[in-house]
Write a protein that holds these residues in place. Structure first.
Motif, PDB file in Angstrom:
ATOM      1  N   CYS A  76      -1.702   2.260  -1.525  1.00 20.80           N
ATOM      2  CA  CYS A  76      -1.294   0.941  -2.010  1.00 20.80           C
ATOM      3  C   CYS A  76      -1.407  -0.108  -0.913  1.00 20.80           C
ATOM      4  O   CYS A  76      -0.888   0.064   0.187  1.00 20.80           O
ATOM      5  CB  CYS A  76       0.128   0.982  -2.544  1.00 20.80           C
ATOM      6  N   CYS A  81       3.934  -3.040  -0.136  1.00 21.45           N
ATOM      7  CA  CYS A  81       3.489  -1.943   0.730  1.00 21.45           C
ATOM      8  C   CYS A  81       2.793  -2.486   1.973  1.00 21.45           C
ATOM      9  O   CYS A  81       2.921  -1.920   3.056  1.00 21.45           O
ATOM     10  CB  CYS A  81       2.555  -1.003  -0.045  1.00 21.45           C
ATOM     11  N   CYS A 121       7.206  -0.188  -5.797  1.00 22.06           N
ATOM     12  CA  CYS A 121       7.143  -1.036  -4.603  1.00 22.06           C
ATOM     13  C   CYS A 121       8.300  -0.785  -3.635  1.00 22.06           C
ATOM     14  O   CYS A 121       8.117  -0.879  -2.421  1.00 22.06           O
ATOM     15  CB  CYS A 121       7.123  -2.500  -5.018  1.00 22.06           C
TER      16      CYS A 121
HETATM   17  S1  FES Z   1       3.070  -2.954  -3.849  1.00 26.69           S
HETATM   18 FE1  FES Z   1       2.844  -0.852  -3.355  1.00 26.69          FE
HETATM   19  S2  FES Z   1       3.727   0.178  -5.029  1.00 26.69           S
HETATM   20 FE2  FES Z   1       3.844  -1.899  -5.558  1.00 26.69          FE
END
Ligand code: FES
Length: 150
Positions: A76, A81, A121
């Motif tokens: 991600c 992330c 997230c």
């Molecule tokens: S921004 Fe990484 S899981 Fe949502």
């Protein structure tokens, strides 16, 4: 490739309308990608223009026009992330597999993809291998996680 099985899948949808996405998902499930020769076969059998099949297949993330390895790794790179070091996780995976995102290892074991959000997230940085989620990943964890899938 089991050609008989592919024939069966295509014929199952003959004379039906609005079936292209489901047909392509069935092919994807069977082969792990949508090869050009299968697109030609679908076009000829179901009388659907090749250009339309490519348009649909390239629109949906669940469909791939390139061969995919046995394990799809999704790192991600979404905002939540990213601020927790998502790009460092991607670097660590790229270093470990010796491929860049968007590619597949020569032995077809892993395909690496950078994605925008894996839907969890709060637990970032997130990494997914197939259907398995890994949260709070550190670059030093990457080798241990991926070794399990070799
Ligand atoms: S921004 Fe990484 S899981 Fe949502």
């Amino acid at each position: 490739m089991n050609e008989e099985k592919i024939e069966q899948i295509i014929k199952k949808y003959q004379h039906k309308k609005g079936i292209l996405i489901q047909l392509l998902l069935d092919i994807q499930k069977e082969l792990n990608w949508i090869p050009p020769n299968i697109i030609k076969k679908i076009s000829e059998t179901l009388n659907i223009p090749v250009s339309h099949i490519y348009r649909v297949a390239s629109f949906y993330a669940a469909l791939s026009l390139k061969p995919i390895g046995t394990h799809l790794i999704q790192v991600c790179l979404g905002t939540a992330c990213h601020v927790r070091g998502g790009s460092k996780i991607l670097d660590a995976v790229e270093d470990f597999l010796k491929i860049k995102a968007g590619n597949t290892t020569d032995d077809m074991t892993f395909t690496l993809s950078g994605v925008n959000c894996l839907g969890c997230c709060a637990q970032g940085p997130m990494l997914m291998v197939g259907n398995d989620y890994y949260g709070g990943v550190k670059p030093t964890n990457v080798k241990g996680i991926l070794e399990k899938y070799k």
